[in-house]
Design a protein around this motif. Structure first.
Motif, PDB file in Angstrom:
ATOM      1  N   ALA A 259       0.838  -1.200   0.000  1.00 23.11           N
ATOM      2  CA  ALA A 259       0.000   0.000   0.000  1.00 23.11           C
ATOM      3  C   ALA A 259       0.872   1.248   0.000  1.00 23.11           C
ATOM      4  O   ALA A 259       0.568   2.241  -0.686  1.00 23.11           O
TER       5      ALA A 259
ATOM      6  N   LEU B 220       2.412   1.612  -3.482  1.00 20.74           N
ATOM      7  CA  LEU B 220       1.423   2.120  -4.433  1.00 20.74           C
ATOM      8  C   LEU B 220       1.229   3.622  -4.257  1.00 20.74           C
ATOM      9  O   LEU B 220       1.239   4.384  -5.237  1.00 20.74           O
TER      10      LEU B 220
ATOM     11  N   SER C 181      -4.649   1.179   4.966  1.00 16.60           N
ATOM     12  CA  SER C 181      -4.317   1.952   3.777  1.00 16.60           C
ATOM     13  C   SER C 181      -4.920   3.354   3.848  1.00 16.60           C
ATOM     14  O   SER C 181      -4.313   4.332   3.383  1.00 16.60           O
TER      15      SER C 181
ATOM     16  N   TYR D  27      -8.183   4.933  -4.956  1.00 12.55           N
ATOM     17  CA  TYR D  27      -7.059   4.108  -4.515  1.00 12.55           C
ATOM     18  C   TYR D  27      -7.616   2.744  -4.110  1.00 12.55           C
ATOM     19  O   TYR D  27      -8.558   2.670  -3.304  1.00 12.55           O
TER      20      TYR D  27
ATOM     21  N   ASN E  53      -6.190  -0.876  -2.897  1.00 11.10           N
ATOM     22  CA  ASN E  53      -5.076  -1.725  -2.491  1.00 11.10           C
ATOM     23  C   ASN E  53      -5.585  -3.117  -2.126  1.00 11.10           C
ATOM     24  O   ASN E  53      -6.296  -3.282  -1.136  1.00 11.10           O
TER      25      ASN E  53
ATOM     26  N   GLN F 163      -3.419  -1.880  -6.716  1.00 12.00           N
ATOM     27  CA  GLN F 163      -2.507  -2.987  -6.431  1.00 12.00           C
ATOM     28  C   GLN F 163      -3.335  -4.235  -6.203  1.00 12.00           C
ATOM     29  O   GLN F 163      -4.331  -4.198  -5.484  1.00 12.00           O
TER      30      GLN F 163
END
Length: 265
Positions: free
Chosen positions: A29, A32, A54, A107, A109, A138
């Motif tokens: 995380a 990324l 995260s 975002y 993760n 990710q």
């Protein structure tokens, strides 16, 4: 994120099981987020925020932003809200989530691997961004690792194969970098794609099983009875043991992960 015995939440993930390896799980995380090319952001969403580890990184970097975390699991949402009372957390299904207003950063993760049809999903998420906004993703890329081969083989046992059909189908191979590039590049100012194999040091071979009790094993074990879970895990431990030998009480778990950071045109 979950499973077995007292640590399994009814029908969901277990934040406490997931958190046993929180430092190692948070490292991708951080990697990324480090690749996100934004100086500032006003609207940020953490898709599949889990227990908030995260989301805490996003809060630390974008302190002035309105940060929203989404998850489908009540235990994860409860844990995240307690840890980050200044962020907003809501129950939402990534497959149908729509941003309001357009986001500066979406975002995700280690969450989108659970969502089918990435050819539809990724362009839809990119469209939730404001111009110049970023989609940062990710995902575990470990379906060909010994652990996941063992999961597929054991889940085919006639005792439970029919009940695990849906669970086995939840994850499919990721798009290749070339396919991902072809899918998104025309709508992006910039598109970065890479893959990293993390070497996670664990204590003892059984820690490999414990790691996956917090993630990939959860949907396979959830439909089973307590006795069946024990049989499944015994078989899993036996299958993977030759691939993860102990050295001075420690084991390395190679963990491939795929990343991309797309900046919308």
């Amino acid at each position: 994120m979950a499973v077995t015995g007292a640590e399994q939440t009814e029908g969901g993930w277990s934040a406490s099981q997931y958190a046993k390896f929180l430092h190692a799980r948070t490292r991708p995380a951080r990697d990324l987020l480090a690749a996100v090319p934004l100086e500032t952001a006003q609207e940020v969403t953490d898709l599949g925020s889990g227990p908030g580890n995260s989301t805490a990184l996003l809060r630390a970097r974008f302190g002035a932003a309105r940060i929203t975390g989404t998850d489908t699991d009540a235990d994860m949402l409860r844990t995240a809200r307690e840890a980050l009372p200044d962020c907003h957390f809501e129950a939402a299904d990534i497959a149908t989530w729509t941003a309001a207003p357009p986001q500066d950063l979406v975002y995700a993760n280690a969450s989108l691997q659970w969502i089918p049809d990435h050819r539809q999903l990724f362009p839809r998420l990119l469209a939730q961004l404001s111009p110049g906004g970023v989609l940062a993703v990710q995902m575990p890329d470990n379906l060909d690792e010994p652990t996941h081969i063992a999961m597929r083989e054991i889940s085919g046992d006639p005792r439970w194969a029919e009940r695990l059909t849906a669970a086995r189908a939840r994850r499919v191979p990721l798009l290749t970098p070339a396919d991902l590039h072809g899918l998104l590049r025309a709508e992006c100012r910039q598109l970065d794609i890479w893959r990293t194999v993390y070497q996670v040091e664990l204590t003892g071979t059984d820690a490999v099983t414990q790691w996956f009790l917090g993630s990939a094993l959860r949907p396979l074990l959830a439909p089973l009875s307590e006795a069946e879970r024990a049989d499944f895990l015994d078989a899993f431990r036996a299958r993977i043991a030759p691939f993860y030998p102990e050295q001075d009480g420690r084991v390395l778990l190679p963990f491939p992960r795929a990343f991309f950071v797309a900046t919308r045109a």
